[in-house]
Design a protein around this motif. Structure first.
Motif, PDB file in Angstrom:
ATOM      1  N   MET A 167     -15.775  62.886 158.554  1.00 18.40           N
ATOM      2  CA  MET A 167     -17.076  63.469 158.857  1.00 18.40           C
ATOM      3  C   MET A 167     -17.259  63.481 160.377  1.00 18.40           C
TER       4      MET A 167
ATOM      5  N   THR B 227     -21.497  59.584 146.024  1.00 18.34           N
ATOM      6  CA  THR B 227     -20.409  59.403 146.979  1.00 18.34           C
ATOM      7  C   THR B 227     -20.731  58.276 147.955  1.00 18.34           C
TER       8      THR B 227
ATOM      9  N   GLU C 175     -30.301  60.592 153.492  1.00 18.43           N
ATOM     10  CA  GLU C 175     -29.647  59.833 152.424  1.00 18.43           C
ATOM     11  C   GLU C 175     -30.554  58.704 151.922  1.00 18.43           C
TER      12      GLU C 175
ATOM     13  N   SER D 170     -10.428  60.393 150.852  1.00 17.74           N
ATOM     14  CA  SER D 170     -11.566  60.442 151.764  1.00 17.74           C
ATOM     15  C   SER D 170     -11.565  61.746 152.557  1.00 17.74           C
TER      16      SER D 170
ATOM     17  N   GLN E 266     -22.357  51.586 155.362  1.00 18.29           N
ATOM     18  CA  GLN E 266     -22.065  52.584 154.337  1.00 18.29           C
ATOM     19  C   GLN E 266     -23.234  52.757 153.405  1.00 18.29           C
ATOM     20  N   THR E 267     -23.061  53.591 152.426  1.00 25.52           N
ATOM     21  CA  THR E 267     -24.172  54.020 151.578  1.00 25.52           C
ATOM     22  C   THR E 267     -24.998  52.864 151.048  1.00 25.52           C
TER      23      THR E 267
ATOM     24  N   TRP F 248     -20.298  56.954 151.733  1.00 22.16           N
ATOM     25  CA  TRP F 248     -19.942  57.344 153.095  1.00 22.16           C
ATOM     26  C   TRP F 248     -19.871  56.119 154.003  1.00 22.16           C
TER      27      TRP F 248
ATOM     28  N   PHE G  54     -20.220  59.134 162.452  1.00 20.72           N
ATOM     29  CA  PHE G  54     -19.695  59.337 161.112  1.00 20.72           C
ATOM     30  C   PHE G  54     -18.239  58.887 161.071  1.00 20.72           C
TER      31      PHE G  54
ATOM     32  N   GLU H 240     -16.396  60.178 153.965  1.00 14.11           N
ATOM     33  CA  GLU H 240     -17.056  59.987 152.680  1.00 14.11           C
ATOM     34  C   GLU H 240     -16.011  60.073 151.575  1.00 14.11           C
TER      35      GLU H 240
END
Length: 322
Positions: free
Chosen positions: A292, A248, A306, A289, A92-93, A250, A119, A122
């Motif tokens: 994606m 956010t 990102e 959520s 994740q992010t 993801w 994916f 997010e």
């Protein structure tokens, strides 16, 4: 000529073996490593996905929580696993885009040691305080924090998480300073917030919606560009005077580098099929959520973009963990 023929035969045999492997995949349980504690947003989404794939395709997916170091411990295990498609991770992010910008030394290379598979979803963060807090809105919190620099404590689900860095970015924009208290996941952080050990937190909606509904926590703002349906009365940070603010979180399934492309493609198709199921879409939306979609090449481009954006945001805010 003989050597060329031998090389050609070896290549053909290798391609045939890879194709057969992919056709038979999976023939045993798949481990999905979640790099956070049970009960948090990443864990919730990961378990939803694993359950849906198991139901649809009759595959066995075992969820394994490996929390710590802002997700780096779990992702490092994925990066160093055998690249056979039987160990995957819920990246994740924070562990794929933020940590590389924050830390001079990473236990794995987010660019070269992992392959994006698919994916998932997010979700924005929601700023929460206890129901007994005197702060009724974001302005109240910022006013108090400015009056007592470094006095108040922001709980985070881990160092380098979106909640942590999103909080630091807002502090930089608004001109206040607080202490950041990292935990090994959302659940222990929320427990201490409710217990009064900390003062506020940017949390995933999945981890706090029940406590907001139950009157234990109060939501002050969300970090998405627009309000979210499940908390429609809660303003965005942008609406509260910080235009353009967005942070956010993801989720993306990843595999160790070297995992066969045919296996990556097969898992991508399995994830996308599950995410198009109306029941799972509704479950995700109920947790705030958004699903994606995209093939592995699209996922790779997204992660690279990102990584660049979070690197720029971290540098602009002057944040460093080491």
């Amino acid at each position: 000529m003989k050597n060329k023929c031998a090389h050609l035969v070896a290549c053909l045999l290798s391609a045939l073996a890879a194709s057969c492997f992919a056709q038979n995949y999976p023939d045993r349980p798949i481990k999905l490593i979640i790099p956070y504690t049970p009960g948090g947003g990443t864990d919730t989404v990961g378990r939803m996905l694993a359950e849906k794939i198991a139901t649809d395709l009759k595959w066995t997916i075992l969820v394994d929580n490996k929390p710590g170091a802002g997700g780096n411990i779990g992702m490092d295990l994925v990066a160093k696993a055998k690249p056979d498609g039987y160990t995957l991770g819920m990246g994740q992010t924070s562990n794929l885009a933020i940590n590389p910008a924050l830390m001079s030394k990473m236990p794995f290379d987010a660019v070269n040691d992992l392959i994006p598979v698919a994916f998932v979803a997010e979700v924005p963060m929601v700023l929460v305080v206890t129901a007994s807090s005197p702060w009724k809105n974001l302005g109240d919190l910022i006013k108090a924090a400015k009056a007592k620099p470094d006095f108040y404590k922001q709980a985070t689900a881990g160092a380098g998480t979106v909640g942590h860095i999103g909080g630091e970015m807002l502090a930089s924009k608004a001109g206040y300073a607080v202490s950041y208290i990292p935990y090994k996941g959302a659940s222990p952080a929320i427990t201490d917030l409710i217990g009064g050990q900390t003062d506020f937190m940017f949390a995933t909606p999945q981890s706090v919606l029940g406590m907001i509904a139950g009157g234990k926590l109060r939501a002050l703002a969300v970090t998405s560009a627009n309000r979210i349906a499940i908390l429609s009365k809660v303003p965005t940070v942008s609406e509260e005077g910080y235009k353009g603010f967005e942070a956010t979180d993801w989720k993306i399934v990843v595999a160790p580098a070297g995992t066969p492309n045919d296996v990556i493609k097969k898992m991508n198709e399995a994830v996308q099929k599950s995410l198009k199921n109306p029941a799972l879409i509704t479950k995700l939306q109920d947790e705030a959520s958004s699903p994606m979609y995209g093939d592995p090449a699209t996922v790779l481009k997204y992660i690279r973009a990102e990584q660049r954006e979070w690197d720029a945001a971290v540098k602009a805010a002057g944040i460093k963990l080491d």
